[in-house]
Design a protein around this motif. Structure first.
Motif, short mmCIF file in Angstrom:
data_model
loop_
_atom_site.label_atom_id
_atom_site.label_comp_id
_atom_site.label_asym_id
_atom_site.label_seq_id
_atom_site.Cartn_x
_atom_site.Cartn_y
_atom_site.Cartn_z
N TYR A 125 73.30 39.19 16.79
CA TYR A 125 72.93 40.25 16.31
C TYR A 125 73.87 41.48 15.99
CZ TYR A 125 70.81 44.70 14.32
OH TYR A 125 70.45 45.82 14.33
N PHE A 126 74.46 42.13 17.14
CA PHE A 126 75.84 42.49 17.16
C PHE A 126 76.47 42.57 16.69
CE2 PHE A 126 78.84 45.47 18.66
CZ PHE A 126 78.26 46.58 19.14
N ARG A 213 67.60 51.22 25.42
CA ARG A 213 68.26 52.36 26.22
C ARG A 213 69.61 52.72 25.65
NH1 ARG A 213 69.05 51.18 32.42
NH2 ARG A 213 70.98 49.55 31.56
N ALA A 214 70.39 51.35 25.77
CA ALA A 214 72.02 51.78 25.25
C ALA A 214 71.95 52.48 23.03
CB ALA A 214 72.54 50.13 25.12
N ASP A 219 74.62 53.74 22.21
CA ASP A 219 76.26 52.67 21.86
C ASP A 219 75.37 51.51 22.32
OD1 ASP A 219 78.20 51.29 23.37
OD2 ASP A 219 77.73 52.71 25.76
N HIS A 220 75.44 50.26 22.46
CA HIS A 220 75.60 49.07 22.61
C HIS A 220 74.75 48.31 24.06
CE1 HIS A 220 79.50 48.24 22.74
NE2 HIS A 220 78.66 47.10 22.44
N TRP A 221 74.09 47.60 23.90
CA TRP A 221 74.35 46.44 25.35
C TRP A 221 75.47 45.84 25.10
CZ3 TRP A 221 70.09 42.38 26.38
CH2 TRP A 221 69.74 42.59 27.70
N HIS A 222 76.20 46.34 26.18
CA HIS A 222 77.92 46.40 26.84
C HIS A 222 78.09 44.20 27.03
CE1 HIS A 222 79.84 49.14 25.28
NE2 HIS A 222 79.08 50.21 26.02
N VAL A 223 76.49 44.05 27.37
CA VAL A 223 76.82 42.10 27.48
C VAL A 223 77.31 41.61 27.24
CG1 VAL A 223 74.33 41.61 27.15
CG2 VAL A 223 75.62 40.55 29.09
N ALA A 224 76.99 41.80 25.29
CA ALA A 224 77.53 41.53 24.11
C ALA A 224 79.44 40.97 23.89
CB ALA A 224 76.92 42.00 22.79
N ASP A 225 79.35 41.90 24.29
CA ASP A 225 80.77 42.17 24.33
C ASP A 225 81.32 41.06 25.47
OD1 ASP A 225 81.12 44.47 22.68
OD2 ASP A 225 81.02 45.74 24.55
N GLU A 226 80.98 40.86 26.38
CA GLU A 226 81.41 40.21 27.09
C GLU A 226 80.46 38.45 27.20
OE1 GLU A 226 79.83 41.34 31.80
OE2 GLU A 226 78.91 43.30 30.89
N ILE A 227 79.73 38.42 26.21
CA ILE A 227 79.38 37.53 25.66
C ILE A 227 80.23 36.77 24.43
CG2 ILE A 227 77.70 36.11 24.43
CD1 ILE A 227 75.55 37.73 26.44
#
Length: 237
Positions: A125-126, A213-214, A219-227
């Motif tokens: 999605y992001f 929360r992000a 901001d955004h849920w930064h796990v998206a960047d890692e994935i």
């Protein structure tokens, strides 16, 4: 980076927990493979623990970290699954020793699966690869998780019906997967499915919480960047 020295850029608390779980599960896998678990005949689960660790770390190891490791959040969830299922439930016999441990696992495993699923669909999605609302993503993941629970029940039925009295059954201790001293097979199956559903809902709601929360902080849920970065080769320094 190595198995015993994860990326130093991650959260210090997560890094310490990651190291502790990696070391413990490696030691547990070796010990159970050699000596067995609760009754000394659970060596197969020690092998499965080691196989799980290899699967998680083989890509980055054999490419000398050119392929990025899985995000720490996902690895912690996967390691927790191995800990509670293969070490606790199977090798240490907690399914038999602790009342309702089976219910606990049928809640936690779908919770982990749903939370990892939320990380995956949020990444799509992001980065514009999926059009959906956060609510839609959560509903999708719950439905998928219910399907996962149904597959587990079909696996348990297949094992009990066709495999428990074969060589495979001897390796795993001939334990019946469905039913218990207090429940018949049908009641056990339905209770498991209801518990699976509850775990999936909680996991999806946790994902929604982290996303909201992000976003609340712009901001955004930064796990998206890692994935997303998992598919990108590391640049040699």
């Amino acid at each position: 980076m190595s198995y015993f020295k994860p990326d130093e850029n991650i959260n210090p608390t997560e890094r310490k927990l990651l190291i502790a779980l990696r070391v413990f599960l490696l030691a547990a896998g070796i010990y159970i493979t050699i000596f067995g678990g609760a009754t000394g005949s659970e060596r197969i689960f020690g092998v499965l623990i080691l196989v799980a660790l290899v699967i998680m770390h083989a890509p980055s190891f054999f490419t000398r970290n050119m392929i990025r490791a899985i995000p720490v959040e996902i690895e912690l969830l996967l390691l927790a699954m191995v800990l509670f299922e293969l070490v606790g439930g199977d090798a240490m016999g907690l399914y038999v020793r602790i009342p309702h441990y089976d219910n606990f696992m049928h809640f936690m495993l779908p919770l982990y699966v749903a939370l990892i699923g939320m990380m995956a669909v949020y990444t799509l999605y992001f980065y514009g690869k999926l059009k959906a609302s956060v609510r839609g993503m959560a509903i999708l993941i719950v439905i998928v998780t219910i399907g996962f629970g149904a597959m587990l029940e079909m696996g348990e039925y297949t094992y009990d019906k066709y495999l428990s009295h074969t060589v495979i059954g001897e390796i795993t201790g001939n334990t019946q997967m469905q039913g218990s001293p207090t429940q018949n097979a049908i009641d056990d199956t339905m209770n498991d499915l209801f518990t699976d559903t509850a775990g999936g809902i909680v996991g999806a709601l946790l994902g929604v919480y982290f996303i909201r929360r992000a976003e609340k902080h712009g901001d955004h849920w930064h796990v998206a960047d890692e994935i997303e970065e998992m598919g990108e080769p590391r640049k040699e320094s």
